[in-house]
Motif scaffolding. Structure first.
Motif, PDB file in Angstrom:
ATOM      1  N   MET A  61      67.589  62.703  17.739  1.00 26.40           N
ATOM      2  CA  MET A  61      66.389  62.746  18.569  1.00 26.40           C
ATOM      3  C   MET A  61      66.397  63.981  19.452  1.00 26.40           C
ATOM      4  N   GLN A  62      65.194  64.464  19.739  1.00 20.01           N
ATOM      5  CA  GLN A  62      65.091  65.589  20.653  1.00 20.01           C
ATOM      6  C   GLN A  62      65.444  65.114  22.064  1.00 20.01           C
ATOM      7  N   ALA A  63      66.367  65.807  22.713  1.00 17.70           N
ATOM      8  CA  ALA A  63      66.857  65.355  24.016  1.00 17.70           C
ATOM      9  C   ALA A  63      65.806  65.477  25.112  1.00 17.70           C
ATOM     10  N   GLU A  64      64.881  66.401  24.968  1.00 15.64           N
ATOM     11  CA  GLU A  64      63.850  66.588  25.985  1.00 15.64           C
ATOM     12  C   GLU A  64      62.641  65.723  25.639  1.00 15.64           C
ATOM     13  N   ASP A  65      62.298  64.799  26.532  1.00 16.75           N
ATOM     14  CA  ASP A  65      61.180  63.906  26.272  1.00 16.75           C
ATOM     15  C   ASP A  65      59.867  64.507  26.770  1.00 16.75           C
ATOM     16  N   ARG A  66      58.791  63.758  26.560  1.00 14.48           N
ATOM     17  CA  ARG A  66      57.455  64.226  26.945  1.00 14.48           C
ATOM     18  C   ARG A  66      56.774  63.147  27.795  1.00 14.48           C
ATOM     19  N   PRO A  67      56.941  63.193  29.123  1.00 16.17           N
ATOM     20  CA  PRO A  67      56.318  62.176  29.978  1.00 16.17           C
ATOM     21  C   PRO A  67      54.799  62.196  29.858  1.00 16.17           C
ATOM     22  N   ILE A  68      54.204  61.003  29.816  1.00 19.15           N
ATOM     23  CA  ILE A  68      52.746  60.908  29.706  1.00 19.15           C
ATOM     24  C   ILE A  68      52.111  60.070  30.808  1.00 19.15           C
ATOM     25  N   HIS A  69      52.930  59.364  31.601  1.00 20.98           N
ATOM     26  CA  HIS A  69      52.352  58.500  32.635  1.00 20.98           C
ATOM     27  C   HIS A  69      53.374  58.256  33.743  1.00 20.98           C
ATOM     28  N   PHE A  70      52.912  58.425  34.989  1.00 18.61           N
ATOM     29  CA  PHE A  70      53.664  58.010  36.165  1.00 18.61           C
ATOM     30  C   PHE A  70      52.736  57.126  37.003  1.00 18.61           C
ATOM     31  N   SER A  71      53.251  56.024  37.531  1.00 12.03           N
ATOM     32  CA  SER A  71      52.437  55.232  38.452  1.00 12.03           C
ATOM     33  C   SER A  71      53.316  54.410  39.367  1.00 12.03           C
ATOM     34  N   ALA A  72      52.750  54.068  40.520  1.00  7.60           N
ATOM     35  CA  ALA A  72      53.424  53.210  41.495  1.00  7.60           C
ATOM     36  C   ALA A  72      52.404  52.247  42.067  1.00  7.60           C
ATOM     37  N   GLU A  73      52.782  50.979  42.134  1.00  7.96           N
ATOM     38  CA  GLU A  73      52.003  49.967  42.835  1.00  7.96           C
ATOM     39  C   GLU A  73      52.715  49.679  44.156  1.00  7.96           C
ATOM     40  N   LEU A  74      52.021  49.863  45.258  1.00  7.06           N
ATOM     41  CA  LEU A  74      52.586  49.641  46.576  1.00  7.06           C
ATOM     42  C   LEU A  74      51.878  48.432  47.194  1.00  7.06           C
ATOM     43  N   LEU A  75      52.568  47.302  47.204  1.00  3.07           N
ATOM     44  CA  LEU A  75      51.965  46.053  47.646  1.00  3.07           C
ATOM     45  C   LEU A  75      52.023  45.918  49.167  1.00  3.07           C
ATOM     46  N   HIS A  76      51.003  45.264  49.712  1.00  6.56           N
ATOM     47  CA  HIS A  76      50.961  45.023  51.150  1.00  6.56           C
ATOM     48  C   HIS A  76      50.302  43.672  51.398  1.00  6.56           C
ATOM     49  N   LEU A  77      50.313  43.222  52.645  1.00  6.64           N
ATOM     50  CA  LEU A  77      49.645  41.968  52.985  1.00  6.64           C
ATOM     51  C   LEU A  77      48.143  42.129  52.739  1.00  6.64           C
ATOM     52  N   PRO A  78      47.483  41.099  52.194  1.00  7.03           N
ATOM     53  CA  PRO A  78      46.053  41.227  51.873  1.00  7.03           C
ATOM     54  C   PRO A  78      45.219  41.632  53.083  1.00  7.03           C
ATOM     55  N   CYS A  79      44.267  42.524  52.832  1.00  4.57           N
ATOM     56  CA  CYS A  79      43.367  42.961  53.896  1.00  4.57           C
ATOM     57  C   CYS A  79      42.065  43.444  53.273  1.00  4.57           C
ATOM     58  N   LYS A  80      41.048  43.566  54.092  1.00  5.09           N
ATOM     59  CA  LYS A  80      39.761  44.069  53.632  1.00  5.09           C
ATOM     60  C   LYS A  80      39.673  45.548  53.977  1.00  5.09           C
ATOM     61  N   HIS A  81      39.464  46.358  52.951  1.00  2.00           N
ATOM     62  CA  HIS A  81      39.371  47.798  53.175  1.00  2.00           C
ATOM     63  C   HIS A  81      37.953  48.175  53.593  1.00  2.00           C
ATOM     64  N   GLU A  82      37.841  48.907  54.669  1.00  2.00           N
ATOM     65  CA  GLU A  82      36.547  49.371  55.155  1.00  2.00           C
ATOM     66  C   GLU A  82      36.257  50.759  54.588  1.00  2.00           C
ATOM     67  N   VAL A  83      35.054  50.931  54.059  1.00  3.57           N
ATOM     68  CA  VAL A  83      34.692  52.202  53.423  1.00  3.57           C
ATOM     69  C   VAL A  83      34.819  53.381  54.385  1.00  3.57           C
ATOM     70  N   PRO A  84      34.339  53.290  55.639  1.00  2.73           N
ATOM     71  CA  PRO A  84      34.494  54.452  56.544  1.00  2.73           C
ATOM     72  C   PRO A  84      35.958  54.857  56.748  1.00  2.73           C
ATOM     73  N   VAL A  85      36.853  53.874  56.774  1.00  2.00           N
ATOM     74  CA  VAL A  85      38.281  54.185  56.928  1.00  2.00           C
ATOM     75  C   VAL A  85      38.785  54.963  55.719  1.00  2.00           C
ATOM     76  N   LEU A  86      38.391  54.510  54.530  1.00  2.00           N
ATOM     77  CA  LEU A  86      38.826  55.196  53.309  1.00  2.00           C
ATOM     78  C   LEU A  86      38.172  56.564  53.173  1.00  2.00           C
ATOM     79  N   GLN A  87      36.943  56.694  53.635  1.00  2.00           N
ATOM     80  CA  GLN A  87      36.291  58.005  53.599  1.00  2.00           C
ATOM     81  C   GLN A  87      37.039  59.001  54.477  1.00  2.00           C
TER      82      GLN A  87
END
Length: 233
Positions: free
Chosen positions: A1-27
């Motif tokens: 096998m070729q020793a050098e791989d080809r990454p296609i996806h990175f992701s992280a889920e960061l969990l927190h206590l449930p809350c309601k997100h306000e659009v102005p805050v996210l803006q």
């Protein structure tokens, strides 16, 4: 096998206590991140209640996303065109700003996911390599299923132990987009680690541990089978 791989996806889920997100805050968060070259996004989508996202598209395939759900935020790079080190720098910066904006002091759990591929050296077909050679299923599948196989492989689950941080869920299968490549996904679940606002480097450290696991464990496991066919046992 070729020793050098080809990454296609990175992701992280960061969990927190449930809350309601306000659009102005996210803006405002979107604007603040736009001032940081490493973590800026080109667009927003607030059209789906409870599912808000920042995103950027580069080239034909790459998609960078920061998605906000009621109990977590998710950062992902699809068809990645950046090294893991750049993604981790972006993750720490964006996650820190998000925690400040949302008033989050800690994250009770998180996941890290890496998807990558390895090209085979002595096989032209990853399905044959995995199913017939690694799993010894030659001639045993088609009599029962009587249908062509688009992809096949292995699924492994390693639970968290006192000596091994995180539960690792692993998929090893033929890659649908390239006949001679093996697709690997490792999703690590860290349910026992509370990450404080000032310790987001722990998430990055866990990402690097997953990357090392692919290089130090999965690659040598598969590579031992990728030998000339005359050497098959």
């Amino acid at each position: 096998m070729q020793a050098e791989d080809r990454p296609i996806h990175f992701s992280a889920e960061l969990l927190h206590l449930p809350c309601k997100h306000e659009v102005p805050v996210l803006q405002k968060l979107y604007f603040d991140l736009s001032q940081k070259r490493e973590a800026a996004y080109d667009n927003t989508d607030f059209s789906v209640p409870g599912r808000f996202r920042f995103f950027s598209k580069r080239g034909a395939k790459n998609l960078s996303t920061l998605l906000f759900l009621p109990d977590r935020f998710v950062m992902a790079e699809e068809w990645v065109d950046i090294p893991l080190s750049d993604f981790l720098a972006k993750l720490e910066l964006a996650a820190g700003h998000a925690m400040d904006a949302l008033g989050l002091g800690f994250l009770p759990a998180h996941t890290t996911t890496i998807r990558t591929t390895f090209a085979l050296t002595h096989f032209d077909d990853a399905r044959q390599f995995l199913l017939d050679h690694v799993c010894k299923q030659e001639g045993r599948l088609s009599p029962h299923f009587q249908r062509p196989i688009a992809a096949g492989g292995l699924r492994l689950v390693f639970p968290e132990t006192p000596d091994h941080r995180g539960a690792y869920n692993i998929i090893i299968e033929s890659f649908r987009h390239s006949q001679n490549e093996v697709f690997i996904e490792v999703k690590a679940i860290f349910a026992q680690q509370r990450v404080m606002r000032d310790d987001l480097g722990l998430v990055a450290s866990n990402f690097r541990a997953v990357r090392e696991f692919i290089a130090d464990s999965i690659f040598p496991f598969l590579n031992q089978y990728d030998s000339p066919q005359e050497n098959w046992m």
